[in-house]
Scaffold this active site. Structure first.
Site, PDB file in Angstrom:
ATOM      1  N   SER A 136       0.862  -1.179   0.000  1.00 40.68           N
ATOM      2  CA  SER A 136       0.000   0.000   0.000  1.00 40.68           C
ATOM      3  C   SER A 136       0.898   1.227   0.000  1.00 40.68           C
ATOM      4  O   SER A 136       2.036   1.163   0.506  1.00 40.68           O
ATOM      5  CB  SER A 136      -0.846   0.007   1.281  1.00 40.68           C
ATOM      6  OG  SER A 136      -1.484   1.254   1.454  1.00 40.68           O
ATOM      7  N   TYR A 149      -2.128  -1.445  10.325  1.00 41.37           N
ATOM      8  CA  TYR A 149      -2.214  -1.629   8.875  1.00 41.37           C
ATOM      9  C   TYR A 149      -0.926  -1.128   8.215  1.00 41.37           C
ATOM     10  O   TYR A 149      -0.328  -1.815   7.383  1.00 41.37           O
ATOM     11  CB  TYR A 149      -3.427  -0.868   8.326  1.00 41.37           C
ATOM     12  CG  TYR A 149      -3.577  -1.011   6.836  1.00 41.37           C
ATOM     13  CD1 TYR A 149      -4.115  -2.165   6.288  1.00 41.37           C
ATOM     14  CD2 TYR A 149      -3.160  -0.003   5.963  1.00 41.37           C
ATOM     15  CE1 TYR A 149      -4.234  -2.318   4.915  1.00 41.37           C
ATOM     16  CE2 TYR A 149      -3.280  -0.143   4.597  1.00 41.37           C
ATOM     17  CZ  TYR A 149      -3.822  -1.302   4.077  1.00 41.37           C
ATOM     18  OH  TYR A 149      -3.932  -1.448   2.712  1.00 41.37           O
TER      19      TYR A 149
HETATM   20  N1  LIG Z   1      -8.602  -0.177  -1.502  1.00 43.32           N
HETATM   21  C1  LIG Z   1      -7.546   0.525  -1.139  1.00 43.32           C
HETATM   22  O1  LIG Z   1      -7.600   1.745  -1.015  1.00 43.32           O
HETATM   23  C2  LIG Z   1      -6.222  -0.171  -0.916  1.00 43.32           C
HETATM   24  C3  LIG Z   1      -5.070   0.603  -0.885  1.00 43.32           C
HETATM   25  C4  LIG Z   1      -3.841  -0.011  -0.694  1.00 43.32           C
HETATM   26  C5  LIG Z   1      -3.778  -1.388  -0.530  1.00 43.32           C
HETATM   27  N2  LIG Z   1      -4.913  -2.125  -0.572  1.00 43.32           N
HETATM   28  C6  LIG Z   1      -4.795  -3.567  -0.370  1.00 43.32           C
HETATM   29  O2  LIG Z   1      -5.368  -4.239  -1.458  1.00 43.32           O
HETATM   30  C7  LIG Z   1      -5.869  -5.503  -1.013  1.00 43.32           C
HETATM   31  C8  LIG Z   1      -7.323  -5.639  -1.458  1.00 43.32           C
HETATM   32  O3  LIG Z   1      -8.080  -4.623  -0.829  1.00 43.32           O
HETATM   33  P1  LIG Z   1      -9.505  -4.142  -1.381  1.00 43.32           P
HETATM   34  O4  LIG Z   1      -9.508  -2.681  -1.332  1.00 43.32           O
HETATM   35  O5  LIG Z   1      -9.827  -4.819  -2.645  1.00 43.32           O
HETATM   36  O6  LIG Z   1     -10.445  -4.626  -0.178  1.00 43.32           O
HETATM   37  P2  LIG Z   1     -11.563  -5.738  -0.096  1.00 43.32           P
HETATM   38  O7  LIG Z   1     -12.572  -5.552  -1.166  1.00 43.32           O
HETATM   39  O8  LIG Z   1     -12.036  -5.716   1.328  1.00 43.32           O
HETATM   40  O9  LIG Z   1     -10.772  -7.094  -0.385  1.00 43.32           O
HETATM   41  C9  LIG Z   1     -10.090  -7.794   0.597  1.00 43.32           C
HETATM   42  C10 LIG Z   1      -9.968  -9.230   0.154  1.00 43.32           C
HETATM   43  O10 LIG Z   1      -9.250  -9.935   1.184  1.00 43.32           O
HETATM   44  C11 LIG Z   1      -9.965 -11.098   1.494  1.00 43.32           C
HETATM   45  N3  LIG Z   1      -9.695 -11.494   2.864  1.00 43.32           N
HETATM   46  C12 LIG Z   1      -9.793 -10.741   3.992  1.00 43.32           C
HETATM   47  N4  LIG Z   1      -9.503 -11.489   5.067  1.00 43.32           N
HETATM   48  C13 LIG Z   1      -9.210 -12.740   4.610  1.00 43.32           C
HETATM   49  C14 LIG Z   1      -8.850 -13.968   5.226  1.00 43.32           C
HETATM   50  N5  LIG Z   1      -8.725 -14.080   6.575  1.00 43.32           N
HETATM   51  N6  LIG Z   1      -8.628 -15.037   4.445  1.00 43.32           N
HETATM   52  C15 LIG Z   1      -8.756 -14.954   3.099  1.00 43.32           C
HETATM   53  N7  LIG Z   1      -9.088 -13.830   2.452  1.00 43.32           N
HETATM   54  C16 LIG Z   1      -9.334 -12.734   3.212  1.00 43.32           C
HETATM   55  C17 LIG Z   1     -11.433 -10.740   1.261  1.00 43.32           C
HETATM   56  O11 LIG Z   1     -12.179 -11.899   0.998  1.00 43.32           O
HETATM   57  P3  LIG Z   1     -13.239 -12.600   1.989  1.00 43.32           P
HETATM   58  O12 LIG Z   1     -13.886 -11.538   2.801  1.00 43.32           O
HETATM   59  O13 LIG Z   1     -14.143 -13.334   1.036  1.00 43.32           O
HETATM   60  O14 LIG Z   1     -12.401 -13.529   2.791  1.00 43.32           O
HETATM   61  C18 LIG Z   1     -11.319  -9.917  -0.024  1.00 43.32           C
HETATM   62  O15 LIG Z   1     -11.271 -10.756  -1.144  1.00 43.32           O
HETATM   63  C19 LIG Z   1      -5.688  -5.529   0.508  1.00 43.32           C
HETATM   64  O16 LIG Z   1      -4.495  -6.221   0.816  1.00 43.32           O
HETATM   65  C20 LIG Z   1      -5.550  -4.068   0.854  1.00 43.32           C
HETATM   66  O17 LIG Z   1      -4.803  -3.859   2.040  1.00 43.32           O
HETATM   67  C21 LIG Z   1      -6.140  -1.549  -0.758  1.00 43.32           C
END
Ligand SMILES: NC(=O)c1ccc[n+]([C@@H]2O[C@H](COP(=O)([O-])OP(=O)(O)OC[C@H]3O[C@@H](n4cnc5c(N)ncnc54)[C@H](OP(=O)(O)O)[C@@H]3O)[C@@H](O)[C@H]2O)c1
Length: 253
Positions: A136, A149
């Site tokens: 991130s 985080y």
């Molecule tokens: N959106 C942003 O602004 C942003 C910025 C920087 C980095 N990121 C990173 O990008 C990645 C995806 O984020 P996103 O924004 O797409 O959020 P999101 O829609 O909440 O996606 C998170 C994913 O992680 C999975 N997950 C969470 N806990 C888990 C567990 N215990 N076991 C297996 N899977 C798990 C969720 O699936 P289930 O709930 O089905 O398990 C979901 O598929 C994350 O690592 C986040 O930190 C996001």
């Protein structure tokens, strides 16, 4: 990286960035499987034609079982994306934050390590493949309301660097995806600057398709975070971002 002929597993592909990249890889011609916990999301993705696997990255037995099932169905697997993550705010003046800290580190950091460990022997055995880890902009420029985080993502950055060095010469690459705020997971409601998911995914796929693949996938919107320390903007930007601490009770000023 040629995006048209990969066999990809996206762990954390049931929503948000992971699901969009699953669709993009599939549209480019790759074979894609996704993992996550939500049965509803997995069923919907199975209906779209993806291989789907119920996995909880905080549970080593679950990760091991899914590794076996994935490799039985996709023996040619060559790309593993460790996308699973939780993004939690924590008020460090309230001891109750500790549960969120534990969940964050166990999912984002230890979960990433569990998944990488599970698939390292397979990729080493192939002598070719790619881990795509996910950090991130906050790994490089903390957002004070999300301390664990930030720590988890800085740790995944450091881990990715060490993993790349350890796998050097094996044919297995490590690529770190560094998203800025992207309009997923409720970000769109709280952060007007969050990048639209579609624009972000388009830029990511363009960067991934370069040959050789860059070590870090840095869309334009994250450069300010990634290079703040080098550019001398770090202290001012952290102070500016600390204003968001007013979201916590008793910190209005
Ligand atoms: N959106 C942003 O602004 C942003 C910025 C920087 C980095 N990121 C990173 O990008 C990645 C995806 O984020 P996103 O924004 O797409 O959020 P999101 O829609 O909440 O996606 C998170 C994913 O992680 C999975 N997950 C969470 N806990 C888990 C567990 N215990 N076991 C297996 N899977 C798990 C969720 O699936 P289930 O709930 O089905 O398990 C979901 O598929 C994350 O690592 C986040 O930190 C996001």
């Amino acid at each position: 990286m040629d995006l048209s002929n990969r066999t990809v597993l996206i762990v954390g592909g049931t929503s948000g960035i992971g699901r969009e990249l699953a669709r993009r890889f599939a549209a480019a011609g790759s074979t894609v499987a996704v993992g996550g916990r939500s049965p509803e999301a997995l069923s919907a993705l199975a209906a779209e034609g993806f291989g789907t696997f119920g996995i909880d990255v905080t549970d080593g037995a679950s990760v091991g079982a899914v590794r076996d099932a994935v490799l039985a169905r996709y023996p040619e697997l060559d790309t593993v994306v460790t996308m699973s993550g939780v993004m939690l705010t924590e008020d460090l003046r309230d001891p109750a934050h500790f549960g969120a800290a534990e969940a964050t580190i166990d999912t984002n950091l230890v979960g990433t390590i569990r998944v990488i460990d599970a698939f390292t022997p397979h990729l080493l055995g192939r002598g070719a493949g790619t881990f795509i880890t996910v950090t991130s902009g906050i790994a490089f420029l903390p957002f004070p309301p999300m301390p664990s985080y930030a720590a988890s993502k800085a740790a995944v950055h450091a881990y990715s660097e060490a993993l790349r060095a350890q796998l050097d010469g094996t044919g297995v690459d490590v690529v770190e995806l560094v998203p800025p705020a992207v309009a997923t997971a409720g970000q769109e409601k709280v952060n007007p600057h969050a990048l639209p998911l579609d624009d972000f995914a388009t830029e990511v796929m363009q960067l991934l398709s370069a040959n050789p693949t860059p070590r870090e996938i840095l869309v334009k919107g994250v450069l300010m975070h990634r290079w703040a320390e080098r550019d001398g903007t770090y202290a001012d930007l952290v102070a500016q971002r600390a204003k968001a601490l007013s979201m916590f009770p008793g910190r209005e000023g």
